[in-house]
Design a protein around this motif. Structure first.
Motif, PDB file in Angstrom:
ATOM      1  N   ALA A  30      -5.818 -39.050  11.653  1.00 33.94           N
ATOM      2  CA  ALA A  30      -6.162 -38.437  10.364  1.00 33.94           C
ATOM      3  C   ALA A  30      -4.894 -37.984   9.629  1.00 33.94           C
ATOM      4  CB  ALA A  30      -7.093 -37.252  10.583  1.00 33.94           C
ATOM      5  N   LYS A  31      -3.948 -37.444  10.400  1.00 29.77           N
ATOM      6  CA  LYS A  31      -2.695 -36.977   9.802  1.00 29.77           C
ATOM      7  C   LYS A  31      -1.936 -38.141   9.147  1.00 29.77           C
ATOM      8  CE  LYS A  31       1.584 -34.692  11.402  1.00 29.77           C
ATOM      9  NZ  LYS A  31       1.687 -33.452  10.616  1.00 29.77           N
ATOM     10  N   ALA A  32      -1.872 -39.278   9.866  1.00 29.03           N
ATOM     11  CA  ALA A  32      -1.165 -40.445   9.320  1.00 29.03           C
ATOM     12  C   ALA A  32      -1.881 -40.977   8.077  1.00 29.03           C
ATOM     13  CB  ALA A  32      -1.033 -41.530  10.380  1.00 29.03           C
ATOM     14  N   LEU A  33      -3.230 -40.909   8.093  1.00 29.38           N
ATOM     15  CA  LEU A  33      -3.981 -41.340   6.905  1.00 29.38           C
ATOM     16  C   LEU A  33      -3.676 -40.433   5.719  1.00 29.38           C
ATOM     17  CD1 LEU A  33      -7.592 -42.137   8.231  1.00 29.38           C
ATOM     18  CD2 LEU A  33      -6.060 -43.736   7.045  1.00 29.38           C
ATOM     19  N   ASN A  34      -3.632 -39.136   5.987  1.00 30.51           N
ATOM     20  CA  ASN A  34      -3.462 -38.172   4.902  1.00 30.51           C
ATOM     21  C   ASN A  34      -2.033 -38.088   4.385  1.00 30.51           C
ATOM     22  OD1 ASN A  34      -6.162 -37.441   4.923  1.00 30.51           O
ATOM     23  ND2 ASN A  34      -5.858 -35.859   6.475  1.00 30.51           N
ATOM     24  N   GLU A  35      -1.067 -38.178   5.328  1.00 29.29           N
ATOM     25  CA  GLU A  35       0.328 -37.929   4.929  1.00 29.29           C
ATOM     26  C   GLU A  35       1.161 -39.183   4.806  1.00 29.29           C
ATOM     27  OE1 GLU A  35       1.880 -35.071   7.719  1.00 29.29           O
ATOM     28  OE2 GLU A  35       0.136 -33.779   7.453  1.00 29.29           O
ATOM     29  N   GLY A  36       0.671 -40.297   5.301  1.00 26.48           N
ATOM     30  CA  GLY A  36       1.442 -41.531   5.237  1.00 26.48           C
ATOM     31  C   GLY A  36       2.506 -41.596   6.328  1.00 26.48           C
ATOM     32  N   ASP A  37       3.469 -42.508   6.153  1.00 29.06           N
ATOM     33  CA  ASP A  37       4.435 -42.809   7.204  1.00 29.06           C
ATOM     34  C   ASP A  37       5.277 -41.623   7.661  1.00 29.06           C
ATOM     35  OD1 ASP A  37       3.529 -45.348   7.293  1.00 29.06           O
ATOM     36  OD2 ASP A  37       5.311 -46.302   6.396  1.00 29.06           O
ATOM     37  N   SER A  38       5.421 -40.600   6.818  1.00 30.77           N
ATOM     38  CA  SER A  38       6.276 -39.474   7.216  1.00 30.77           C
ATOM     39  C   SER A  38       5.728 -38.784   8.470  1.00 30.77           C
ATOM     40  CB  SER A  38       6.404 -38.474   6.067  1.00 30.77           C
ATOM     41  OG  SER A  38       5.131 -37.930   5.771  1.00 30.77           O
ATOM     42  N   ALA A  39       4.425 -38.896   8.712  1.00 33.12           N
ATOM     43  CA  ALA A  39       3.826 -38.251   9.879  1.00 33.12           C
ATOM     44  C   ALA A  39       4.444 -38.765  11.179  1.00 33.12           C
ATOM     45  CB  ALA A  39       2.311 -38.492   9.894  1.00 33.12           C
ATOM     46  N   TYR A  40       4.799 -40.056  11.217  1.00 33.94           N
ATOM     47  CA  TYR A  40       5.300 -40.664  12.454  1.00 33.94           C
ATOM     48  C   TYR A  40       6.640 -40.086  12.891  1.00 33.94           C
ATOM     49  CZ  TYR A  40       1.721 -44.261  11.684  1.00 33.94           C
ATOM     50  OH  TYR A  40       0.537 -44.914  11.512  1.00 33.94           O
ATOM     51  N   ALA A  41       7.437 -39.627  11.932  1.00 32.79           N
ATOM     52  CA  ALA A  41       8.796 -39.182  12.240  1.00 32.79           C
ATOM     53  C   ALA A  41       8.868 -37.698  12.583  1.00 32.79           C
ATOM     54  CB  ALA A  41       9.715 -39.504  11.063  1.00 32.79           C
ATOM     55  N   GLU A  42       7.724 -37.001  12.554  1.00 31.19           N
ATOM     56  CA  GLU A  42       7.761 -35.571  12.925  1.00 31.19           C
ATOM     57  C   GLU A  42       8.070 -35.391  14.404  1.00 31.19           C
ATOM     58  OE1 GLU A  42       4.480 -33.072  11.831  1.00 31.19           O
ATOM     59  OE2 GLU A  42       4.610 -33.725   9.738  1.00 31.19           O
ATOM     60  N   ALA A  43       8.506 -34.186  14.764  1.00 27.80           N
ATOM     61  CA  ALA A  43       8.846 -33.924  16.169  1.00 27.80           C
ATOM     62  C   ALA A  43       7.576 -33.869  17.015  1.00 27.80           C
ATOM     63  CB  ALA A  43       9.608 -32.615  16.275  1.00 27.80           C
TER      64      ALA A  43
END
Ligand code: HEC
Ligand code: HEC
Ligand code: HEC
Ligand code: HEC
Length: 444
Positions: free
Chosen positions: A159-172
């Motif tokens: 859901a986070k990746a859907l909502n925030e886009g690719d930036s979600a993948y690079a979080e810690a």
């Protein structure tokens, strides 16, 4: 194999394809040449008498929906569906019974050398039930850096990746781990509408483009995770190594990954072998690519009977009140006697024996080639240390061994141990053997 049965199934499939075409509207045109959906042929209880209407229940022809991005969607957790869908929920919870893990580094010590310098050389637990994903992820001995590790583990990340886009993948990794409330949820496959099929992991729909509708919705639901991916060197986003169905094969996928360049201008690598400098790739569970690959007995466009992942790994179960539902305990088909009796045994007299034979031949060859690969890695290290290899040859040997390892790994990490697609398995192992021969020749 009973030939008369096969023909009957083919007839059923033709009917299925036609009806799917009608129900699916525009996309019907693309579904038909693929031989139609499988689920339907699998569920046809009496193919002999099946009229077109009974052969294809309307709901199984439903098309897949790709989840929309940026809607701020929140996850309805698996537990919250328990009273509305008790049968699916209870069978889903049975995944807890699949709790055994074995350690590949001990079972196959050669991977300690083949994967040396990468986390999997130290700790590589076998897969078990879906409900264990988070426990297994947080307890592995491998280091985690980014939240992209959660891609295939929790609906909260989906859901986070859907909502925030690719930036979600690079979080810690550590910043996200406490936000998990739904380890492996209904959401992955159904969004918040259980029963309706969704693709919520949009890198899958990005990779298939207009070919998406050519693959059964149930198979797509598994392909969201049971597939080969890499983390994009720039964005760290989970990405597939193809952009159409035609590119979904180990040869083109290798060429694709070999053409990627990292931030420092080097050929993309998952890690570099510190002893001999080979820039290595790690393949990950390519069940989706193997089932859809050329030669797949039940998955390729030329199959006489197409079956989805769900046809073999879920199947239909009758509840006490007589309702038939899709079993959500993902198991080996060999552990699902009702499925074998109602479907597979029409053609496979003894599927367990067939599987065992294929798997034992598989291990003989996979183990032998792994020992060879291990030896060649050591030979290259020795040749470098002894100054016995010319610079112009060194890069060629490294690339040849990188490619050989890719083909071997494509088969080694595929969870069916050869049975999903014996033809593709043989192709990969032949390639690995051929490339290792070339590397040995170059080092002489
Ligand atoms: C959200 C990602 C995801 C999706 C979607 C998914 N899986 Fe899995 N699956 C996993 C992971 C991760 C594991 C390993 C869990 C562990 O060991 O902790 C697994 C394990 C399994 C296992 C058990 C393997 C074993 O060795 O015991 C089976 C069988 C399986 N999946 C089949 C399927 C099928 C069939 C589908 C589609 C209907 C599917 N999965 C969809 C991520 C996924
Ligand atoms: C890994 C993917 C996956 C997950 C996770 C999943 N389902 Fe399903 N579900 C399917 C598939 C595949 C079907 C069968 C679709 C078909 O045959 O067309 C299905 C069918 C259904 C149906 C339709 C009726 C039936 O039984 O066929 C319901 C309702 C349902 N699921 C509820 C749930 C609930 C509730 C959860 C969570 C507890 C859940 N599902 C989790 C893949 C999944
Ligand atoms: C034609 C039937 C069939 C289809 C279709 C199929 N599988 Fe399998 N799968 C098998 C068999 C048979 C095995 C080997 C089971 C065993 O060793 O007990 C297997 C093994 C597996 C395993 C390892 C499970 C275990 O218990 O060790 C996973 C995970 C898996 N399949 C996932 C998938 C996914 C994902 C798809 C779709 C992309 C898929 N399968 C499609 C028949 C099928
Ligand atoms: C209409 C006949 C038919 C039905 C029904 C059928 N199969 Fe098959 N299956 C085949 C044929 C034909 C092949 C390819 C030849 C072979 O390997 O025996 C095959 C091959 C396979 C293989 C590869 C075997 C190997 O080791 O080479 C697996 C696994 C498999 N089927 C699983 C299943 C499962 C699981 C079911 C039930 C859900 C099923 N099949 C239903 C006809 C059928």
């Amino acid at each position: 194999m009973a030939d008369n049965k096969n023909k009957i199934f083919m007839g059923g499939l033709f009917a299925a394809a036609v009806i799917l075409g009608l129900l699916a509207g525009n996309s019907g045109k693309t579904l038909a040449p693929q031989g139609g959906s499988s689920a339907d042929a699998g569920k046809t209880e009496e193919p002999e008498q099946g009229s077109s209407e009974t052969a294809v229940p309307e709901e199984t022809a439903a098309a897949v929906t790709v989840a929309e991005k940026g809607t701020g969607i929140t996850v309805t957790k698996a537990d919250d569906w328990s009273s509305q869908f008790p049968n699916q929920y209870e069978t889903y919870m049975l995944n807890n019974e699949n709790s055994e893990v074995h350690e590949y580094t001990e079972e196959h010590p050669y991977i300690q050398r083949i994967y040396a310098g990468y986390g999997f050389a130290k700790s590589y637990g076998s897969a078990r039930g879906h409900t264990y994903v988070i426990t297994d992820l947080t307890s592995t001995g491998r280091p985690h850096k980014l939240a992209n590790c959660f891609t295939c583990k929790t609906s909260d990340f989906t859901a986070k990746a859907l909502n925030e886009g690719d930036s979600a993948y690079a979080e810690a990794f550590e910043d996200f781990v406490d936000q998990i409330t739904d380890p492996f949820g209904c959401f992955h496959c159904h969004s918040n509408e259980p029963g309706k099929m969704y693709v919520t992991h949009t890198y899958l729909s990005d990779a298939l483009g207009s070919d998406l509708t050519k693959i059964d919705a149930a198979t797509l639901s598994c392909g969201q995770c049971h597939s080969e991916y890499y983390f994009d060197p720039a964005t760290k986003a989970t990405t597939f190594a193809y952009t159409s169905l035609a590119g979904m094969n180990p040869d083109d996928m290798l060429a694709y990954e070999n053409a990627l360049v990292d931030g420092e201008g080097n050929m993309f690598a998952d890690w570099v072998d510190e002893e001999n400098g080979i820039r290595k790739l790690k393949v990950q569970h390519p069940e989706f690519e193997t089932i859809n690959g050329e030669g797949s007995p039940h998955g390729s466009s030329s199959s006489m009977l197409k079956l989805s992942c769900a046809d073999c790994h879920m199947g239909q179960t009758k509840a006490d009140d007589g309702t038939t539902f899709t079993n959500h305990n993902w198991t080996s088909p060999l552990d699902n006697q009702a499925l074998l009796d109602s479907n597979c045994s029409q053609c496979h007299k003894d599927l367990a024996a067939e599987v065992e034979k294929t798997q034992s031949e598989y291990w003989t060859r996979v183990d032998a080639l792994a020992e060879q690969l291990k030896g060649l890695n050591d030979d290259l290290t020795a040749a470098i240390n002894d100054g016995k290899i010319a610079d112009d040859k060194l890069d060629e040997v490294r690339l040849t061994l990188r490619n050989a390892q890719w083909y071997w790994d494509f088969v080694f990490v595929e969870n069916s141990n050869g049975v999903h697609n014996p033809t593709l398995t043989k192709h990969c192992l032949d390639q690995a053997e051929e490339l290792m021969g070339q590397a040995a020749q170059l080092m002489q």
